[in-house]
Design a protein around this motif. Structure first.
Motif, PDB file in Angstrom:
ATOM      1  N   PRO A  53       0.842  -1.227   0.028  1.00 18.06           N
ATOM      2  CA  PRO A  53       0.112  -0.134  -0.093  1.00 18.06           C
ATOM      3  C   PRO A  53       0.806   1.337  -0.031  1.00 18.06           C
ATOM      4  O   PRO A  53       0.256   2.221  -0.341  1.00 18.06           O
ATOM      5  CB  PRO A  53      -0.872  -0.004   1.400  1.00 18.06           C
ATOM      6  CG  PRO A  53      -0.267  -1.185   2.173  1.00 18.06           C
ATOM      7  CD  PRO A  53       0.509  -1.930   1.179  1.00 18.06           C
TER       8      PRO A  53
ATOM      9  N   ASN B  59      -4.691   4.233  -6.588  1.00 21.46           N
ATOM     10  CA  ASN B  59      -5.484   4.198  -5.638  1.00 21.46           C
ATOM     11  C   ASN B  59      -6.198   5.481  -5.699  1.00 21.46           C
ATOM     12  O   ASN B  59      -7.448   5.675  -5.482  1.00 21.46           O
ATOM     13  CB  ASN B  59      -5.142   4.178  -4.273  1.00 21.46           C
ATOM     14  CG  ASN B  59      -4.895   2.587  -3.977  1.00 21.46           C
ATOM     15  OD1 ASN B  59      -5.190   1.681  -4.631  1.00 21.46           O
ATOM     16  ND2 ASN B  59      -4.087   2.294  -2.747  1.00 21.46           N
TER      17      ASN B  59
ATOM     18  N   ARG C 105       1.348   2.010  -6.411  1.00 22.81           N
ATOM     19  CA  ARG C 105      -0.161   1.735  -5.626  1.00 22.81           C
ATOM     20  C   ARG C 105      -0.776   2.891  -5.001  1.00 22.81           C
ATOM     21  O   ARG C 105      -2.233   3.124  -5.418  1.00 22.81           O
ATOM     22  CB  ARG C 105       0.098   0.859  -4.491  1.00 22.81           C
ATOM     23  CG  ARG C 105      -1.256   0.082  -3.842  1.00 22.81           C
ATOM     24  CD  ARG C 105      -1.714  -0.964  -4.669  1.00 22.81           C
ATOM     25  NE  ARG C 105      -2.942  -0.309  -5.440  1.00 22.81           N
ATOM     26  CZ  ARG C 105      -3.559  -0.784  -6.395  1.00 22.81           C
ATOM     27  NH1 ARG C 105      -3.026  -1.869  -7.307  1.00 22.81           N
ATOM     28  NH2 ARG C 105      -4.667  -0.417  -7.138  1.00 22.81           N
TER      29      ARG C 105
ATOM     30  N   SER D 244      -4.735   4.427 -13.753  1.00 25.43           N
ATOM     31  CA  SER D 244      -5.234   3.614 -12.724  1.00 25.43           C
ATOM     32  C   SER D 244      -4.244   2.327 -13.191  1.00 25.43           C
ATOM     33  O   SER D 244      -3.772   1.708 -12.205  1.00 25.43           O
ATOM     34  CB  SER D 244      -6.376   3.461 -12.150  1.00 25.43           C
ATOM     35  OG  SER D 244      -7.303   2.759 -12.839  1.00 25.43           O
TER      36      SER D 244
END
Length: 211
Positions: free
Chosen positions: A105, A114, A110, A149
């Motif tokens: 994360p 996100n 990432r 994304s």
């Protein structure tokens, strides 16, 4: 507390039963009730009359930049065709038989993915985009935001084809950075930043011989 969707529903039930419009959740989750209200694209279920009424009048129209089927209902086929053309489908690198790939994360990729992933394809940004108005072939902010994304998703295997799509004549370099897409996104996403990221990726790919 009456919303624009309440007004449209009242008109359909009390004055014009033939009036065509779309809605589903009524709570700001699905985006299907999007319309132009006094010239601005909005989710009508979350737009209160008292906040947008001007001189005791409201102008409610179908979303801009999309063909109209009837009344307030637009044909979304073109919108989703562009989403597909931009490489909007996730193409996994592994099969379901492979071990689950961990996602970190705190990795920069990432975080970038996100930031763009909560788009629900309501077409508010598409209706707000002046470039789509001037150049109907432009892929548009929603499709390019989705491409951004996925280009940051390390689990995806469609990167080269997607990069070529966003760098095409219909792609990210058409954007004039007006940022209407960001201004009016009900989910407070930043498609303008995603498109700027795509421009950087495309430029880097050219200089490294990948485009």
């Amino acid at each position: 507390s009456q919303t624009i969707l309440d007004v449209v529903t009242w008109i359909q039930r009390e004055q014009d039963p033939q009036l065509a419009y779309r809605f589903s959740c009524r709570v700001g989750m699905c985006g299907s009730c999007a319309m132009m209200v006094n010239g601005i694209p909005r989710w009508t279920c979350r737009t209160h009359v008292q906040k947008v009424v001007q001189d005791n009048q409201l102008t409610i129209e179908p979303l801009r930049n999309l063909p109209v089927i009837k009344d307030l209902v637009c044909d979304m086929s073109e919108f989703f065709a562009k989403w597909k053309a931009a490489g909007g489908q996730f193409i996994p690198r592994k099969t379901r038989q492979d071990p689950v790939e961990p996602l970190l994360p705190d990795s920069p990729k990432r975080a970038a993915a996100n930031a763009a992933v909560e788009c629900i394809n309501c077409a508010i940004c598409y209706a707000a985009c002046d470039v789509v108005t001037w150049n109907p072939g432009y892929l548009g902010p929603a499709a390019l935001n989705r491409a951004w994304s996925l280009l940051n998703d390390e689990r995806d295997s469609g990167q080269q084809a997607r990069l070529e799509a966003i760098a095409s004549d219909a792609g990210c370099h058409n954007c004039h950075s007006h940022a209407n897409c960001t201004t009016y996104c009900p989910n407070e996403l930043n498609p303008s930043a995603s498109i700027a990221g795509l421009k950087r990726l495309a430029a880097r790919a050219v200089f490294t011989g990948n485009l």
